[in-house]
Design an enzyme around this catalytic site. Structure first.
Site, mmCIF file in Angstrom:
data_model
loop_
_atom_site.group_PDB
_atom_site.id
_atom_site.type_symbol
_atom_site.label_atom_id
_atom_site.label_comp_id
_atom_site.label_asym_id
_atom_site.label_seq_id
_atom_site.Cartn_x
_atom_site.Cartn_y
_atom_site.Cartn_z
ATOM 1 N N GLU A 178 29.137 39.206 39.974
ATOM 2 C CA GLU A 178 29.823 40.423 39.506
ATOM 3 C C GLU A 178 28.983 41.681 39.682
ATOM 4 O O GLU A 178 29.526 42.775 39.879
ATOM 5 C CB GLU A 178 30.210 40.264 38.025
ATOM 6 N N GLY A 199 34.325 34.292 37.735
ATOM 7 C CA GLY A 199 35.245 33.595 36.837
ATOM 8 C C GLY A 199 35.398 32.120 37.186
ATOM 9 O O GLY A 199 35.722 31.304 36.318
ATOM 10 N N ALA A 208 37.413 35.948 39.291
ATOM 11 C CA ALA A 208 38.597 36.667 38.838
ATOM 12 C C ALA A 208 39.152 37.418 40.048
ATOM 13 O O ALA A 208 38.416 37.724 40.991
ATOM 14 C CB ALA A 208 38.213 37.640 37.739
ATOM 15 N N GLU A 260 32.609 30.505 35.559
ATOM 16 C CA GLU A 260 32.871 30.598 34.114
ATOM 17 C C GLU A 260 33.957 29.607 33.686
ATOM 18 O O GLU A 260 33.883 29.016 32.608
ATOM 19 C CB GLU A 260 33.260 32.037 33.764
HETATM 20 N N1 CAA Z 1 39.554 38.119 44.240
HETATM 21 C C1 CAA Z 1 40.556 38.390 45.094
HETATM 22 N N2 CAA Z 1 40.609 37.895 46.349
HETATM 23 C C2 CAA Z 1 39.596 37.121 46.753
HETATM 24 C C3 CAA Z 1 38.504 36.820 45.927
HETATM 25 C C4 CAA Z 1 38.520 37.333 44.589
HETATM 26 N N3 CAA Z 1 37.558 37.049 43.701
HETATM 27 N N4 CAA Z 1 37.649 36.034 46.609
HETATM 28 C C5 CAA Z 1 38.180 35.855 47.829
HETATM 29 N N5 CAA Z 1 39.340 36.517 47.919
HETATM 30 C C6 CAA Z 1 40.239 36.600 49.081
HETATM 31 C C7 CAA Z 1 39.683 37.535 50.140
HETATM 32 O O1 CAA Z 1 39.994 38.884 49.835
HETATM 33 C C8 CAA Z 1 40.385 37.020 51.378
HETATM 34 O O2 CAA Z 1 41.703 37.518 51.374
HETATM 35 P P1 CAA Z 1 42.290 38.258 52.695
HETATM 36 O O3 CAA Z 1 42.261 37.184 53.746
HETATM 37 O O4 CAA Z 1 43.664 38.655 52.261
HETATM 38 O O5 CAA Z 1 41.362 39.374 52.984
HETATM 39 C C9 CAA Z 1 40.452 35.524 51.137
HETATM 40 O O6 CAA Z 1 40.295 35.330 49.730
HETATM 41 C C10 CAA Z 1 39.363 34.745 51.836
HETATM 42 O O7 CAA Z 1 38.104 35.331 51.470
HETATM 43 P P2 CAA Z 1 37.008 35.812 52.515
HETATM 44 O O8 CAA Z 1 37.669 36.254 53.779
HETATM 45 O O9 CAA Z 1 36.148 36.808 51.813
HETATM 46 O O10 CAA Z 1 36.247 34.438 52.774
HETATM 47 P P3 CAA Z 1 34.718 34.248 53.203
HETATM 48 O O11 CAA Z 1 34.594 32.800 53.535
HETATM 49 O O12 CAA Z 1 34.324 35.254 54.217
HETATM 50 O O13 CAA Z 1 33.863 34.574 51.888
HETATM 51 C C11 CAA Z 1 33.364 34.450 49.533
HETATM 52 C C12 CAA Z 1 33.991 33.732 50.740
HETATM 53 C C13 CAA Z 1 31.859 34.560 49.723
HETATM 54 C C14 CAA Z 1 33.650 33.583 48.312
HETATM 55 C C15 CAA Z 1 33.974 35.858 49.361
HETATM 56 O O14 CAA Z 1 35.387 35.743 49.410
HETATM 57 C C16 CAA Z 1 33.600 36.553 48.099
HETATM 58 O O15 CAA Z 1 32.515 37.067 47.972
HETATM 59 N N6 CAA Z 1 34.545 36.605 47.116
HETATM 60 C C17 CAA Z 1 34.369 37.318 45.889
HETATM 61 C C18 CAA Z 1 33.395 36.620 44.970
HETATM 62 C C19 CAA Z 1 33.203 37.430 43.702
HETATM 63 O O16 CAA Z 1 32.703 38.542 43.728
HETATM 64 N N7 CAA Z 1 33.593 36.860 42.549
HETATM 65 C C20 CAA Z 1 33.500 37.531 41.279
HETATM 66 C C21 CAA Z 1 34.790 38.227 40.971
HETATM 67 S S1 CAA Z 1 34.720 39.242 39.522
HETATM 68 C C22 CAA Z 1 34.785 38.157 38.240
HETATM 69 O O17 CAA Z 1 34.933 36.945 38.412
HETATM 70 C C23 CAA Z 1 34.697 38.747 36.867
HETATM 71 C C24 CAA Z 1 34.576 37.753 35.779
HETATM 72 O O18 CAA Z 1 33.516 37.463 35.283
HETATM 73 C C25 CAA Z 1 35.737 37.094 35.222
#
Ligand code: CAA
Length: 258
Positions: free
Chosen positions: A132, A109, A66, A112
């Site tokens: 999460e 998400g 998400a 999911e």
């Molecule tokens: N939401 C918003 N933006 C996101 C994102 C997310 N879930 N995941 C990645 N991005 C964005 C980053 O902020 C980044 O944007 P900027 O360049 O503007 O900073 C861009 O995508 C590229 O990401 P990274 O620079 O972080 O890329 P990476 O290769 O270094 O890492 C990753 C990849 C490990 C997937 C890392 O991006 C990450 O950990 N993302 C979040 C994963 C996460 O926590 N997901 C759960 C979200 S909460 C949820 O999903 C609730 C639910 O149950 C519905």
């Protein structure tokens, strides 16, 4: 074909394709993505010319979860009153089988969303997880419920409580994905699976999906009752007569509804 802000759609034969398209955010699922995916999937679901749907992302990410930036400042009341992830229930409810073709990250998400689909095919680059807990929240689009049903309590609990990712091979061993294929072949393989399903008689495909869904949601006794009724109801279709006649006559069936 309708234009969407965050996804690309395409029809190839009897297969509807939905490609998540927010490359700068690793296909993070914001409200617009939800609205677009639901609209596209619903349109395909209502089209008798479509017999299967494929949902995919990019090579780097199916979806990284998400959209954290969209959620960050929300209050508990905002999440409840806005029914923040409520729209996804409409996606999960489409009658047409949906195949998730997962390459790269399927986190939160994203994992999911894949689990709302009926079949998950993974590229060897795929990574699944429910991270999460690292954000001081928990899965909110079905992760705590569907992951347990997919891979069992203990493995799901480890993933949800630690936030650890699993690679494609582990996801296949755990039963989350039906098959792992080389990344370069993922879309072709997903297309082949979708075309195979789309070549069957639609009423039987809908009935099979509904019965499989029932197994996820009800007791064994209720599920068996549902299956019995659905099985019997298919004997009123012309396609059942055609399918069984074709078997007897040793030829391919020519279904009316496909
Ligand atoms: N939401 C918003 N933006 C996101 C994102 C997310 N879930 N995941 C990645 N991005 C964005 C980053 O902020 C980044 O944007 P900027 O360049 O503007 O900073 C861009 O995508 C590229 O990401 P990274 O620079 O972080 O890329 P990476 O290769 O270094 O890492 C990753 C990849 C490990 C997937 C890392 O991006 C990450 O950990 N993302 C979040 C994963 C996460 O926590 N997901 C759960 C979200 S909460 C949820 O999903 C609730 C639910 O149950 C519905």
């Amino acid at each position: 074909m309708t234009e969407y802000a965050t996804i690309l759609t395409e029809t190839r034969g009897r297969v509807g394709w939905i490609t998540l398209n927010r490359p700068d955010a690793l296909n993070a699922l914001n409200s617009q993505v939800c609205a677009d995916v639901v609209a596209a999937a619903t349109a395909f679901d209502r089209d008798p010319g479509i017999g299967a749907i494929v949902v995919t992302g990019s090579e780097r990410a199916f979806a990284a979860g998400a959209d954290i930036k969209e959620m960050e400042s929300k209050t508990s009341l905002d999440m409840v009153m806005g029914d923040h992830f409520g729209g996804w229930a409409q996606f999960a409810a489409v009658r047409t089988p949906v195949i998730a073709a997962v390459s790269g990250y399927a986190l939160g998400g994203g994992c999911e969303l894949a689990m709302m689909c009926d079949i998950i095919l993974a590229a060897d680059t795929a990574k699944f997880g429910q991270p999460e807990i690292n954000l001081a929240v928990i899965p909110g689009m079905g992760g705590t419920q569907r992951l347990i049903r997919a891979i069992g309590y203990y493995k799901a609990a480890e993933l949800v409580l630690t936030g650890r990712m699993m690679d494609a091979a582990e996801a296949e061993r755990a039963g989350l994905v039906s098959r792992v294929v080389p990344a370069a072949e993922l879309l072709d393989e997903a297309g082949k699976v979708a075309e195979t399903i789309a070549s069957k008689s639609l009423p039987s495909v809908f009935a099979a999906k509904a019965a499989l869904d029932a197994a996820m949601e009800t007791t064994l006794a209720e599920g068996l009752r549902f299956e019995k009724q659905a099985f019997a109801s298919l004997f009123d279709t012309q396609d059942q007569k055609e399918g069984m006649a074709a078997f007897r006559e040793k030829r391919q069936p020519d279904f009316e509804n496909r």
